[in-house]
Design a protein around this motif. Sequence first.
Motif, short mmCIF file in Angstrom:
data_model
loop_
_atom_site.label_atom_id
_atom_site.label_comp_id
_atom_site.label_asym_id
_atom_site.label_seq_id
_atom_site.Cartn_x
_atom_site.Cartn_y
_atom_site.Cartn_z
N ASP A 256 -10.16 3.79 -25.57
CA ASP A 256 -10.54 5.18 -25.30
C ASP A 256 -12.06 5.33 -25.20
N ARG A 267 -18.88 9.32 -13.06
CA ARG A 267 -18.90 10.72 -12.60
C ARG A 267 -20.35 11.18 -12.37
N THR A 298 -5.99 14.41 -3.93
CA THR A 298 -4.83 14.87 -4.71
C THR A 298 -3.71 15.43 -3.85
N ASP A 305 -3.98 13.15 -11.43
CA ASP A 305 -5.04 14.13 -11.63
C ASP A 305 -6.38 13.43 -11.89
N SER A 307 -9.23 14.53 -12.22
CA SER A 307 -10.13 15.26 -13.12
C SER A 307 -9.78 14.99 -14.58
N ASN A 308 -8.65 14.36 -14.82
CA ASN A 308 -8.18 14.07 -16.18
C ASN A 308 -8.67 12.68 -16.59
N ASP A 309 -9.57 12.63 -17.57
CA ASP A 309 -10.14 11.35 -18.00
C ASP A 309 -9.08 10.44 -18.62
N LYS A 310 -8.06 11.02 -19.23
CA LYS A 310 -6.99 10.20 -19.83
C LYS A 310 -6.25 9.43 -18.75
N PHE A 311 -5.92 10.12 -17.66
CA PHE A 311 -5.25 9.45 -16.53
C PHE A 311 -6.13 8.35 -15.95
#
Length: 525
Positions: A256, A267, A298, A305, A307-311
Amino acid sequence: MASIGLFEASISLFCFLIFYYFLINKHYGNLLIKKYLQSCPWNWPVLGMLPAVLMRFNRIDDAIYIIEKTNLTFLFKGPWFSRMDALITVDPANIHHILTSNFSNYVKGPEFKEIFDVYGDAIFNTDGELWKNLRMSFQVILHQQGFQNLSLSVTTSKLKDVLLPLFSHYSEEGTVVDLQDVFRRFMFDISLISITGSDPQSLSIEMPEVEFAKAFDNAGEAILFRHVIPKFLWKFQRWMGLGQEKMLLEAGATFDRICAKYIDAKREEIRSQGIDHDHDHSNGESEDVLTSYIKLDTSKYELLDPSNDKFIGETLLSFIFAGRDTTATAITWFFGLLTKNPNVEAKIRQEIITNLPEASQERSWSASDHKEYLNKLVYLHASLYEAMRLYPPIPFERKSPIKSDVLPSGHKIDANSNIIIPIYALGRMRSVWGEDAWEFKPERWISETGGLRHEPSSKFLAFNSGPRTCPGKHLAMVTMKTVVVEILQNYDINLVKGYKIEPKPRLALQMNHGLRVTLSKRSSA
């Protein structure tokens, strides 16, 4: 329900304590192992066949006898209440049914995802529409000319500027080298550059420990541990923060933190350059994976997504695992086999000389004709395939049926049950590959006309099969051939005298104790 859970936990703990007694008691342990090695796995009361697996945990080759004797398919019985029962099969007809013809019924499933939870929604951890979206995006990015140019450029640069000079140093010093460690570091570096644009510089004379790479190693070890003990035990370890589970939690935190660092930096780089998110890179402009995903269109992938850092982070983990572990493992076993088969090495060298007379350390590869050159190396291609047949980078595949089914072999399987395909064992089945199945014989891949012989992926699962066939297969082959050509043109590799090569059970099939060799520079290079 609480009383049932407590009863299950008590039984599992009781089973483990009984077996642990035999493990630490040398006299009884040796007697049990000796008896087991002379017979098929027995189904113990309460413990099931788990003792058989643990006794053979570091003796992979021994288990092959069991599968052959049971006509390529048998039911493994785990400890009572452990939900570890599994159908083990290497029958190509069953494999084709599971991975291709009835693909929609066989998924990774929630239990698989729970075992691999540290990777989140990585592509190898997902099913259904999310997997389809990820798969489509992987294929688009990997097949872009720009990414392929970048991958080739990074690979050749690392070869010329780092790997070959390092080999030269080892050769001059007469140093014993662990090629497994070298190749894992080499592939980690080129994977990180191609994926994030950042070079971790893990490959150097100092061989520094890299936290990110170590986290992948620790995660793999803990996940394998989860496969061979009852869920209750690893859940208990996780709750207590002990042993392998503590290591896995720490690996997840490292993933993480480091992924977040790469994503934030990328980014900011994109913002500072003012790059249009809809910019078309099909014209061959180089672009790393992270940049491509942050700028993902998208409209084409409704479940992804950017914009989703987890993805984004979980996608990075997918690419890094595939780029580093699988390719490095394949190259390591290839060179290990060459040290024991000088006749094969001589044929590969001759093929290189015949087809690539201008390819030398001084010559820069041309991106436009590189693939064409490598396509001429049929025997090298066959040798790499043969190495992966005997030592597949990922040694097993796990599936679970949504609905009950009957396999071509006649075995009935229940919904949500476990199916294990031991790919390592598949490559050694005499009924599948012939009486010479255990031999390293690249000629089996050469057709009568001198071309590459096709074998169905239900027999050769190194790149998986069916809709889940590895999207980076061709890129991986180009990388491996490029590395092999450069090394064989410049160096002779000799296994340390008396050194034994044997597999080590891991998510990627590494060598136990590495591949220790000496290097000598070729005078003709």
